[in-house]
Design an enzyme around this catalytic site. Sequence first.
Site, PDB file in Angstrom:
ATOM      1  N   GLY A  11       0.288   1.583   4.444  1.00  0.00           N
ATOM      2  CA  GLY A  11      -0.210   0.957   2.457  1.00  0.00           C
ATOM      3  C   GLY A  11      -1.472   0.851   2.574  1.00  0.00           C
ATOM      4  O   GLY A  11      -1.918   0.479   2.968  1.00  0.00           O
ATOM      5  N   ARG A  72       3.426   8.372   4.132  1.00  0.00           N
ATOM      6  CA  ARG A  72       3.642   8.153   4.984  1.00  0.00           C
ATOM      7  C   ARG A  72       3.359   9.529   6.242  1.00  0.00           C
ATOM      8  O   ARG A  72       3.838  10.625   4.840  1.00  0.00           O
ATOM      9  CB  ARG A  72       5.097   7.867   5.042  1.00  0.00           C
ATOM     10  CG  ARG A  72       5.065   6.057   4.761  1.00  0.00           C
ATOM     11  CD  ARG A  72       4.632   4.900   5.633  1.00  0.00           C
ATOM     12  NE  ARG A  72       4.523   3.327   4.548  1.00  0.00           N
ATOM     13  CZ  ARG A  72       4.005   2.848   5.267  1.00  0.00           C
ATOM     14  NH1 ARG A  72       3.533   2.464   6.153  1.00  0.00           N
ATOM     15  NH2 ARG A  72       4.440   1.886   4.572  1.00  0.00           N
ATOM     16  N   ASP A 103      -1.613  -0.200  12.005  1.00  0.00           N
ATOM     17  CA  ASP A 103      -1.210   0.064  13.222  1.00  0.00           C
ATOM     18  C   ASP A 103      -0.525   0.982  13.217  1.00  0.00           C
ATOM     19  O   ASP A 103      -1.112   2.093  13.987  1.00  0.00           O
ATOM     20  CB  ASP A 103       0.051  -0.833  13.924  1.00  0.00           C
ATOM     21  CG  ASP A 103       1.039  -0.974  12.845  1.00  0.00           C
ATOM     22  OD1 ASP A 103       1.289  -0.613  11.564  1.00  0.00           O
ATOM     23  OD2 ASP A 103       1.911  -1.872  13.625  1.00  0.00           O
ATOM     24  N   THR A 125      -5.336  -3.322   6.219  1.00  0.00           N
ATOM     25  CA  THR A 125      -3.560  -3.902   5.774  1.00  0.00           C
ATOM     26  C   THR A 125      -3.802  -5.606   5.171  1.00  0.00           C
ATOM     27  O   THR A 125      -4.538  -6.436   5.652  1.00  0.00           O
ATOM     28  CB  THR A 125      -2.788  -3.160   6.930  1.00  0.00           C
ATOM     29  OG1 THR A 125      -1.554  -4.223   6.709  1.00  0.00           O
ATOM     30  CG2 THR A 125      -3.308  -4.427   8.073  1.00  0.00           C
ATOM     31  N   ASP A 127      -1.158  -7.377   5.598  1.00  0.00           N
ATOM     32  CA  ASP A 127      -0.906  -8.346   6.843  1.00  0.00           C
ATOM     33  C   ASP A 127      -1.417  -9.175   7.218  1.00  0.00           C
ATOM     34  O   ASP A 127      -0.552  -9.730   7.836  1.00  0.00           O
ATOM     35  CB  ASP A 127       0.253  -7.343   7.088  1.00  0.00           C
ATOM     36  CG  ASP A 127       1.772  -6.977   5.970  1.00  0.00           C
ATOM     37  OD1 ASP A 127       1.573  -7.696   5.245  1.00  0.00           O
ATOM     38  OD2 ASP A 127       1.963  -5.970   7.259  1.00  0.00           O
ATOM     39  N   ASP A 129      -2.667  -7.992  10.805  1.00  0.00           N
ATOM     40  CA  ASP A 129      -1.809  -8.075  11.414  1.00  0.00           C
ATOM     41  C   ASP A 129      -2.464  -7.261  12.943  1.00  0.00           C
ATOM     42  O   ASP A 129      -1.054  -6.514  13.405  1.00  0.00           O
ATOM     43  CB  ASP A 129      -0.175  -7.907  11.986  1.00  0.00           C
ATOM     44  CG  ASP A 129      -0.447  -6.531  10.751  1.00  0.00           C
ATOM     45  OD1 ASP A 129      -0.775  -6.183  10.011  1.00  0.00           O
ATOM     46  OD2 ASP A 129       0.610  -5.794  10.649  1.00  0.00           O
ATOM     47  N   ARG A 171       6.044  -8.466   7.036  1.00  0.00           N
ATOM     48  CA  ARG A 171       7.340  -7.794   8.177  1.00  0.00           C
ATOM     49  C   ARG A 171       7.205  -8.162   9.444  1.00  0.00           C
ATOM     50  O   ARG A 171       8.587  -8.735   9.837  1.00  0.00           O
ATOM     51  CB  ARG A 171       7.153  -6.104   8.378  1.00  0.00           C
ATOM     52  CG  ARG A 171       8.008  -5.907   6.520  1.00  0.00           C
ATOM     53  CD  ARG A 171       8.461  -4.361   7.361  1.00  0.00           C
ATOM     54  NE  ARG A 171       6.801  -3.222   7.770  1.00  0.00           N
ATOM     55  CZ  ARG A 171       6.746  -2.740   7.888  1.00  0.00           C
ATOM     56  NH1 ARG A 171       7.902  -1.584   7.768  1.00  0.00           N
ATOM     57  NH2 ARG A 171       5.471  -2.190   8.254  1.00  0.00           N
TER      58      ARG A 171
END
Length: 319
Positions: A11, A72, A103, A125, A127, A129, A171
């Site tokens: 992303g 992707r 990741d 990212t 996120d 994360d 997510r």
Amino acid sequence: MRKLAVLTSGGDAPGMNAAIRAVVRKAIFHGLETYGIYQGFSGLISGNIKKLEVGAVGDIIHRGGTILQSARCEEFKTKEGQLQGLEQLKSKGIDGLIVIGGDGSYKGAQGLSQLGFPCIGVPGTIDNDIPGTQYTIGFDTALNTVLDAIDKIRDTATSHERTFIIEVMGRHAGDIALWSGLAGGAETILIPEIPGDLKEIAQRLEKGMERGKKHSIIVVAEGVTSGTEIALRLEEETGLEIRVSVLGHMQRGGSPTAFDRVLASRLGARAVELLMDGKGGRAVGIHKDEIIDEDLFSALEKAHDFKQNLYTLSKELSI
């Protein structure tokens, strides 16, 4: 190290272009040739690789998204796909690769590292994360995008005396929901790390109404469940009319904040330095305002650094 390449994968995140710019200009400053791999690992397999000069990264530091594009690539998860990518790098005489992403991107870099090719992971990212770094490129910009939406939705929630549920990205990690909810004064924050009790939330909404509260904001990370599902269940519990706003991909776009531009520039430059020092299989990050690096293989084995103290504070301030 004579030639290095850079790609973005997964992303997109605001600040990726600033990182690309830093990689290219840092490398050229030190006399290295730089190549851009377009469309992520998919482009690596197909050989979509072009040399980048200084001018190629001019006027991009303020732009969201990624000029190298992203895609992707299930094929690169296989040994055969990784070997194809490695052959493309060797055919261009490229000596090292910098991978900017989350990741999944790190796992791709790990695959090439296991084949003996020097790779550096740069955390990009929204996120936030990626273990091993306090902040990822794009998180601050996405956070401020969400906060702006919360402020605007609160205006209409106040006008119509309604409860609004705002669904944000995340997510597996709830950092966007947690930080934006705390900054936006949300009454309830639902995140994947801590299971929420809808009956308790319903009781809090009812108690708020009893003391004269006319509106409420609930922020939920997509990894919990959909905002619509929560709204339906809360309406059954309380009888309140609840509206849902799903912010979606607007969180990925926009001009990166100053923080993200500086962070991306520092991380990108450090990645080049590591390759110049003959180091591969590393991941860069930031900790206490210092740029650090650690083993790429152990980076993803650590747990996400969830800020329990922020969640506790949000509960205390939303009484």
